[in-house]
Structure formats: C-alpha cells, structure tokens
Design an enzyme around this catalytic site. Structure first.
Site, PDB file in Angstrom:
ATOM      1  N   HIS A 138      41.696  98.127  31.286  1.00  0.00           N
ATOM      2  CA  HIS A 138      41.508  96.541  30.409  1.00  0.00           C
ATOM      3  C   HIS A 138      41.738  95.277  31.774  1.00  0.00           C
ATOM      4  O   HIS A 138      42.499  95.747  32.951  1.00  0.00           O
ATOM      5  CB  HIS A 138      42.796  96.477  30.101  1.00  0.00           C
ATOM      6  CG  HIS A 138      42.323  95.562  28.461  1.00  0.00           C
ATOM      7  ND1 HIS A 138      42.716  94.434  28.733  1.00  0.00           N
ATOM      8  CD2 HIS A 138      41.534  96.325  27.491  1.00  0.00           C
ATOM      9  CE1 HIS A 138      42.266  93.482  27.709  1.00  0.00           C
ATOM     10  NE2 HIS A 138      41.209  94.638  26.735  1.00  0.00           N
ATOM     11  N   HIS A 139      40.754  94.894  31.375  1.00  0.00           N
ATOM     12  CA  HIS A 139      41.332  93.422  32.170  1.00  0.00           C
ATOM     13  C   HIS A 139      41.775  92.548  32.106  1.00  0.00           C
ATOM     14  O   HIS A 139      42.442  92.321  33.199  1.00  0.00           O
ATOM     15  CB  HIS A 139      39.701  92.249  31.163  1.00  0.00           C
ATOM     16  CG  HIS A 139      38.882  91.626  32.863  1.00  0.00           C
ATOM     17  ND1 HIS A 139      39.825  91.393  34.254  1.00  0.00           N
ATOM     18  CD2 HIS A 139      37.945  92.085  33.592  1.00  0.00           C
ATOM     19  CE1 HIS A 139      38.846  90.924  34.781  1.00  0.00           C
ATOM     20  NE2 HIS A 139      37.456  90.962  34.510  1.00  0.00           N
ATOM     21  N   ALA A 140      42.735  92.888  31.089  1.00  0.00           N
ATOM     22  CA  ALA A 140      44.193  92.150  31.014  1.00  0.00           C
ATOM     23  C   ALA A 140      44.849  92.898  32.669  1.00  0.00           C
ATOM     24  O   ALA A 140      45.934  92.093  32.217  1.00  0.00           O
ATOM     25  CB  ALA A 140      44.834  92.106  29.617  1.00  0.00           C
ATOM     26  N   ASN A 315      45.555  88.628  36.487  1.00  0.00           N
ATOM     27  CA  ASN A 315      44.323  88.364  37.129  1.00  0.00           C
ATOM     28  C   ASN A 315      44.671  86.905  37.035  1.00  0.00           C
ATOM     29  O   ASN A 315      45.306  86.270  36.592  1.00  0.00           O
ATOM     30  CB  ASN A 315      43.101  87.777  35.349  1.00  0.00           C
ATOM     31  CG  ASN A 315      42.635  89.480  35.217  1.00  0.00           C
ATOM     32  OD1 ASN A 315      41.440  89.603  35.393  1.00  0.00           O
ATOM     33  ND2 ASN A 315      43.389  90.256  34.230  1.00  0.00           N
TER      34      ASN A 315
END
Length: 485
Positions: A138-140, A315
C-alpha cells in the site's frame, strides 16, 4: 507509537473501490543460481530472519475513532508469513502476457486493512524455468524511493549470502499502546489540527506570492498547471479492473542520448514515453495538436532539514508536471521540448518548496479526505472538468550490479504505480544493471490495449537514438515546441 503523516493518511482514506492506492513490482528471478533451490518457503525464511529490518512489513493500520484523527501504525507481534507470502502457477506457455494477466488480477483487489498492508506472490511455471515475485504494498506505507530501499533487505549481493545479518539496524519490538494511551494520543493529534491548518495556509500564501513573481519569468511558457490537460484516450472514469504490460530497454542507449544532448536521464525516459504515446494516438485518431501533461513524482526531504528520512516508513513525495509533446513529429524536438518543460517544472517546484504538498495534505483530517473523495466519485465530478493530468510517469534507480533473493538471481524488475482520479495509465521505469525495466499499469475500461503502448516504447527510444546520432550538434531549442497553457 507512530502516527501516519497527512499524505500517508491521504493515500489510505482517499482509496476507493476503483482508486487502489497500492503499488506493486514484478520481479523475475532465475532460480538456477540458488544453492538449495528457490521456493516460497525459502523466501519466507529470508523475511523471517530479517523482520527486524523490515519495519513496514510488521505493522498494520490502527484507525482513530470516526476518522477524526490520523491513524497509527500498530505492530503485529506474530506475523503470519503464510498469509502474506502466497504461491501461484501460470498457465502455459508461461510468458510475459500470462504473467501480466496474473499481475493485473492481483492489482484489481484492495489489500486487507486488518493485516499489514503488503502481500507477495511466488509465481512459477514461467518460461525458461524462471520464477516471478509479485509484490504489492500500500502506498500509505512507502513511496517509490523507500520501496527500492527494501531491496537492501530482500536481496543480497551473493547467491549464498547468510540469512542472518550482523550489520544493520534491528528492531526489538514494542508493546501495542493501551486504549487509553491511544485515545490520549488521538486527542493530542486532533488538538494539533489547527496548527497544521495554519501552517498550510501560511505555506499557500508564501507559495502564491513566490509563484506570482516567477510567473513573469521567461520559463512561464514551459510551465504546467493542474486541470489544463487536454482530453485524451488515457483519461476517463476508473473501474476496479487493471491491466498490466512490461518492456525493457538498454540503459546505455539512454545514457548515450543523455550525454550527447545535455538532458537528464528522466528527460530521455519521458521522450521515449512521448514517442510511444504519440504512436498510440496516431493509431486510434487524428494527429494530436497539443502536448499531453504528465504528473511526475518527486522525492523530497520531508520534515526537519538534515533529518534522515530514508529509514522512516511512509511517503516523502511531491509531484511536478511535465509536457509530453506528442504533437511534435521529430524525436529531437520532442526531447528538447521536454528538457525545457522539466527545467521549468523544477523551478516551479523550488518556488513552491519541498514541503508545500506535504503540509497541505497534513492539515486535512482523514474523515474529511474520505468524505471528499466519496462525494467526488459519487457525483462523477471528474466528468465536469478537464483532466488534472493525462498520465503518470516516474523513474527510479536500483542496483547497478546483480542481486539475489534466496539465492535466485534477479533478472528483471517491473514497477507498477497506482492510478489516480481520471487517469487510466501509469508508466514507471526502474534501472537495474544494464537495462531499464518499464511497468505499465492501466484501467482496461479506459485504455484499450496497454501492451500496444509498452511495445512502442523500445522502438520510440531507438528512433530517438538514431535521430540523436544523426544530429551534428545539440540544438539550443526546438522550433514549434512551445505551447502555452
């Protein structure tokens, strides 16, 4: 206890059934170099011995009540690797098309938020006796740069490297916070919302003043703005379905063009994508009359100056816009137009500041993000305005020397980024040893045949290389490359 940053929470709460906020990578391995053979069990053993260095693999999201505060990372004490590392076999003949179809099916489903937000598939029955790893995260949890840093743990420089590593930071584990402690932390986080909002407002005011000043500069004609992209076959309403395609190009060819024409590696990759997209547009319609606009992710320092963010989960990424001059026929003209556009984009990014986007997203409570995205999709607002951008294009570098996972030599690595509102195509390139591996992720209900675009990238680079070789001297600027937005 570590809270998700605003942008991480945005990736989590901005996710819908059609906007999957996970990224992936398809790794092709040659198991003939594995001393004891390669298997899913062997990979699980590598991960089990190095969990102390894989922070994001051990944590799940613990959400705040009603979404009024940012969620936190909660460690899972007994990670079930059998659940996270799974197996599959490809149908005959086990080529790249079959691998892409399997990967597309994996990407079409959201990750289970009750567990740490990652999964791996060990896929056998590939051609030439090879094996693939399909890794979804997941990009989180991680941006592109930190995703590459996972290679330091999952891959070794030698096929017979020991499972245990003496060097490197080890995590001793931590007790999960009690309900009272979590509630207290959430209250403190909520209390900080006005401060974050004030910081964001101040940042917008400063950035607006700087942008107004820079707007009078000569680079203005090369700058891009959101919501100014032209309609294109790559834009439309997303559905949950995904399609995937791959290609590889020689890295020396990219470097030769870069050196000969005073451009960046990324400029050459954008030019190759431009040629491929132009080819796709000419096949399906009249010659384009305007450049496309690409969103290009940019890694930023994030937070306190001088802080080492490389070890932090999450991120630290912003974005800039770049023109893809598909309306130009000459590859060299395309390349120089891209160079001017990326230089202008970097200047704009510098004007706005590294933390502009991070601070802006950090001010919004997760519940507001979720409600806004739900309303946007339910009302089909993407149909009422021009595309925010046409495609996503990014470029990441990894190891310049061969690496091994559980003894198996890495042959190719195809990264796959997420799709965003109204944008049905993501092109991500990753450099490894002597090649650049390119992964394309698309929504098949928007982009008809993503393989046509993938197959057009190597010829587009070849055309650019031939045109570059034929040029006696680099031209100062490309005629007719200017396009005001």
């Amino acid at each position: 206890m570590q809270r998700l940053s605003g942008i991480d929470a945005g990736f989590l709460y901005g996710e819908t059934a059609a906007w999957h906020m996970h990224a992936a990578v398809v790794v092709v391995l040659d198991p003939s170099t594995a001393p004891d053979g390669f298997s899913a069990d062997a990979l699980r053993e590598v991960i089990r011995h190095r969990l102390g260095q894989l922070g994001l693999f051990r944590y799940r999201v613990r959400e705040a009540p009603f979404g009024v505060g940012r969620p936190a990372w909660a460690e899972v004490p007994d990670l079930d690797l059998d659940t996270h590392v799974r197996t599959a076999s490809l149908p005959h003949p086990g080529g790249m098309r079959e691998l892409s179809a399997f990967t597309a099916e994996v990407l079409s489903h959201k990750l289970d938020r009750r567990r740490p937000l990652w999964e791996m598939w060990v896929v056998d029955s590939l051609e030439q006796g090879r094996v693939a790893l399909v890794i979804k995260i997941h990009h989180a949890c991680v941006d592109g740069i930190r995703g590459v840093q996972l290679y330091d743990v999952l891959f070794d420089l030698e096929p017979d490297a020991p499972l245990d590593r003496a060097a490197g930071p080890q995590h001793a584990g931590e007790a999960p916070p009690s309900r009272m402690a979590f509630a207290s932390s959430t209250a403190i986080d909520i209390a900080g919302t006005p401060v974050r909002a004030a910081r964001a407002v101040a940042g917008i005011a400063r950035a607006g003043a700087r942008l107004a000043s820079s707007w009078r500069s000569p680079t203005r004609r090369h700058m891009t703005l959101p919501f100014t992209a032209p309609p294109s076959p790559f834009n439309g309403t997303l559905t949950p379905a995904r399609s995937v395609a791959f290609c590889s190009i020689p890295i020396d060819e990219v470097r030769t063009i870069r050196k000969a024409h005073d451009v960046t590696f990324n400029d050459v990759m954008l030019a190759a994508c431009t040629g491929a997209l132009r080819h796709s547009l000419l096949e399906t319609g009249p010659p384009p009359t305007r450049p496309l606009i690409a969103q290009v992710p940019v890694g930023v320092h994030g937070g306190t100056a001088g802080a080492d963010t490389s070890a932090m989960p999450g991120n630290f990424v912003s974005a800039m816009g770049a023109l893809l001059p598909v309306h130009l026929d000459d590859p060299i003209e395309q390349l120089y137009a891209i160079r001017e556009s990326t230089r202008a984009a970097k200047a704009m990014h510098h004007v706005l500041g590294d933390d502009f986007l991070l601070d802006l997203v950090d001010a919004a409570p997760p519940a507001i993000i979720a409600a806004s995205v739900a309303a946007y999709t339910a009302l089909h607002l993407d149909r009422l305005h021009p595309p925010i951008f046409n495609v996503l294009v990014s470029n990441v570098r990894t190891s310049p020397i061969p690496v091994y996972s559980a003894g198996a030599r890495l042959v190719a690595t195809y990264p796959l980024g997420p799709l965003l509102a109204g944008c049905g195509l993501n092109i991500t390139a990753l450099s490894y040893v002597d090649q650049v591996d390119v992964g394309l992720a698309a929504c098949p209900d928007v982009v008809d045949d993503v393989w046509k675009i993938a197959d057009a990238i190597p010829p587009a680079l070849h055309d650019l290389s031939e045109a570059a070789s034929a040029s006696a001297k680099p031209r100062i600027s490309a005629p007719n490359a200017d396009h005001r937005l």
